[in-house]
Write a protein that holds these residues in place. Structure first.
Motif, PDB file in Angstrom:
ATOM      1  N   LYS A  88      32.015   6.279  -3.808  1.00  0.00           N
ATOM      2  CA  LYS A  88      31.323   7.524  -4.096  1.00  0.00           C
ATOM      3  C   LYS A  88      29.827   7.310  -4.198  1.00  0.00           C
ATOM      4  CE  LYS A  88      35.049   9.893  -6.566  1.00  0.00           C
ATOM      5  NZ  LYS A  88      35.420  10.605  -7.803  1.00  0.00           N
ATOM      6  N   SER A  90      28.017   8.899  -6.139  1.00  0.00           N
ATOM      7  CA  SER A  90      27.667   9.143  -7.541  1.00  0.00           C
ATOM      8  C   SER A  90      27.691   7.873  -8.369  1.00  0.00           C
ATOM      9  CB  SER A  90      28.600  10.169  -8.156  1.00  0.00           C
ATOM     10  OG  SER A  90      29.934   9.722  -8.077  1.00  0.00           O
ATOM     11  N   TRP A  91      28.224   6.753  -7.818  1.00  0.00           N
ATOM     12  CA  TRP A  91      28.271   5.505  -8.559  1.00  0.00           C
ATOM     13  C   TRP A  91      27.015   4.664  -8.206  1.00  0.00           C
ATOM     14  CZ3 TRP A  91      34.088   4.145  -7.309  1.00  0.00           C
ATOM     15  CH2 TRP A  91      34.907   5.058  -7.991  1.00  0.00           C
ATOM     16  N   LYS A  95      22.781   4.982 -12.761  1.00  0.00           N
ATOM     17  CA  LYS A  95      23.746   5.337 -13.780  1.00  0.00           C
ATOM     18  C   LYS A  95      23.742   4.307 -14.931  1.00  0.00           C
ATOM     19  CE  LYS A  95      25.418   8.889 -11.538  1.00  0.00           C
ATOM     20  NZ  LYS A  95      25.345  10.281 -12.051  1.00  0.00           N
ATOM     21  N   ASN A 108      31.982   9.189 -13.547  1.00  0.00           N
ATOM     22  CA  ASN A 108      30.744   9.082 -12.755  1.00  0.00           C
ATOM     23  C   ASN A 108      29.520   8.646 -13.596  1.00  0.00           C
ATOM     24  OD1 ASN A 108      32.104   9.922 -10.413  1.00  0.00           O
ATOM     25  ND2 ASN A 108      31.719  12.084 -10.890  1.00  0.00           N
TER      26      ASN A 108
END
Length: 544
Positions: A88, A90-91, A95, A108
């Motif tokens: 993904k 989003s990773w 983060k 996520n």
């Protein structure tokens, strides 16, 4: 501008004085004895102690009774990865520093690299920090993804990792919450985590103590340390990273130098100073409060005079001396080893002669000269108009009558004088011997009869001849005439001059005084010479 800087300085000093003397608090958000520490909590901390009564600001830790001086310097900073994300978009790398500590990848909130590739994650801290420690929130249940991981620090943005500060052991034990606190002692701007196969990081917090604090929670203050320069104390133990300020020693630089030492690392000895008189020795600078001995300079009087200077406070210049010939210049007295030039005196030949003296070391007096007229007296003492009669040299102090003849030296003159005296002694001995010999001869010629009174009228003028008859023996070249009274065997007598014969112009001998005390054969006292019966002459007034 200088005036403005002075006003700022005075304002700061005045502010501190007011703070300590009148008890006025620091501005909101600051604390400490110099108001140099920042509060990182809401509501604000105590303005004297820095203790927070509430929670710390985001990124800071140690609130609720502590000082919130431990901060996460990685919070919301720029993070990147050299490899693509797994599954993904989003990773992503950011983060890991967003402040979300959720450790479930499905939410996520974590970074996930691709499998079976060398993984690398980096965060730019924005500036260099001395790292206290690091806390890593790994994905729950996946210990293998943190084992053998390497942590490093660098000051370059190059993708190549910098200096390793920690490596996870291959047998790293599991924890209940998959959170790992590890040390990372070092300084750098870029913090990197690498793994040989895969990384699955949910949050990374990089802690640094606020400036001037140290300890497990950065709750201790470095203000009581005497660390060198602006370097803070060690963030863990409080030791001075760059050493101590002059005058202090120990690991935490809180101990003053022992008695008799001072300075950087307490390496200077008070006995090595060259202080003028007695002076205390402060442990910081070793200042000589009474100044330095001649030839030394500096606050602690340990540095010899330089650049051709010497003497008290190194205030004398070697080129100002009036030395005769070349002379070294020692830094203490500047002594002229070859003496002074004419007109100068003292050890360093800097003092001029007074008006009554001249010459090298001013050892000659102007009044001792024999100048023609009224002559000035310069450094050499030379007479302007020459010398009085009988005197020589430029300063007219040498008696010309005693001047050594040209071409002769002192040794030659001494030999000549000795020879003259020896010759005089020899001549005197010879003359004495002759006189003694003649006197002895005269004493052996005596007469037993006494002279009688006679009257003699010479018929001819006296002649200077040895051919006189046996009957009559006049003497030559005499003012008075004596003759033999009875020829042989009779003593001589003194003939007194009387009247002059008018016919012959000859002196008439009127009487002859014969003294009984006159020994036979003696000579009379005459104005010239007399001759004895044997025809020999003798000196007047002496006995033959």
């Amino acid at each position: 501008m200088a005036g403005e800087g002075w006003l700022v300085f005075m304002a700061a000093v005045s502010g501190c004085w007011i703070h300590h003397t009148l008890g006025i608090s620091c501005p909101i958000g600051r604390f400490g004895d110099t108001c140099s520490y920042s509060c990182h909590c809401t509501p604000t901390c105590n303005q004297t102690t820095g203790v927070c009564s509430g929670a710390c600001d985001p990124g800071w830790f140690g609130g609720n009774g502590q000082t919130c001086q431990k901060g996460n310097v990685a919070f919301n900073k720029t993070a990147t990865s050299s490899i693509t994300n797994y599954a993904k978009d989003s990773w992503t790398a950011d983060k890991v520093v967003d402040g979300n500590r959720d450790q479930y990848v499905s939410g996520n909130s974590c970074f996930h690299s691709t499998f079976n590739q060398r993984a690398m994650w980096t965060v730019d801290l924005g500036q260099q920090y001395r790292i206290h420690d690091v806390r890593i929130y790994n994905r729950v249940g996946h210990i293998e993804r943190i084992r053998t991981a390497v942590l490093s620090l660098s000051n370059s943005s190059s993708p190549t990792p910098g200096v390793n500060c920690y490596t996870f052991p291959s047998d790293t034990a599991k924890t209940n919450n998959s959170v790992y606190d590890v040390p990372c002692g070092g300084t750098g701007r870029y913090f990197t985590i690498t793994h040989s196969t895969v990384l699955n990081l949910c949050e990374v917090e990089i802690y640094a103590c606020s400036s001037g604090s140290y300890g497990q929670s950065c709750s201790n203050s470095c203000t009581d340390r005497k660390c060198a320069g602006d370097s803070p104390c060690d963030h863990v133990r409080g030791t001075c990273v760059s050493g101590c300020e002059p005058g202090w020693m120990g690991e935490d630089c809180r101990e003053a130098c022992s008695s008799g030492s001072y300075g950087q690392s307490c390496s200077n000895s008070c006995t090595d100073r060259k202080c003028a008189g007695d002076s205390p020795c402060d442990h910081v600078r070793g200042t000589c409060v009474s100044g330095c001995e001649p030839g030394w300079m500096g606050e602690d009087c340990r540095e010899a005079c330089t650049n051709g200077s010497y003497g008290q406070n190194c205030s004398h210049s070697c080129i100002d001396r009036k030395c005769a010939g070349d002379s070294p210049c020692d830094h203490i007295r500047g002594t002229c080893v070859s003496g002074c030039k004419p007109g100068s005196m003292d050890e360093d030949c800097r003092e001029a002669c007074d008006i009554n003296h001249y010459g090298a070391n001013c050892d000659k007096t102007c009044a001792s000269r024999h100048c023609v007229g009224n002559s000035s007296c310069s450094a050499t003492g030379n007479c302007d108009r020459g010398c009085d009669t009988g005197w020589a040299q430029a300063d007219c102090t040498e008696d010309a009558r005693c001047v050594q003849p040209a071409g002769y030296n002192a040794n030659q003159l001494a030999v000549a004088v000795v020879l003259v005296f020896v010759a005089g002694d020899v001549v005197g001995a010879i003359v004495s011997a002759v006189i003694w010999r003649r006197r002895n001869r005269c004493l052996h010629k005596t007469s037993e009869s006494r002279p009688t009174t006679v009257s003699l009228v010479p018929t001819e003028p006296p002649q200077a001849s040895d051919d006189v008859g046996p009957e009559t023996r006049p003497y030559d070249s005499l003012n008075a005439v004596s003759y033999d009274a009875k020829m042989k065997g009779e003593p001589y007598c003194t003939v007194k001059s009387g009247q002059t014969n008018a016919k012959t112009d000859a002196t008439v001998l009127t009487s002859c005084d014969v003294s009984d005390s006159i020994a036979a054969g003696t000579y009379e006292t005459l104005d010239n010479t007399s001759r004895g019966t044997d025809g020999e002459y003798s000196e007047i007034g002496k006995v033959k």
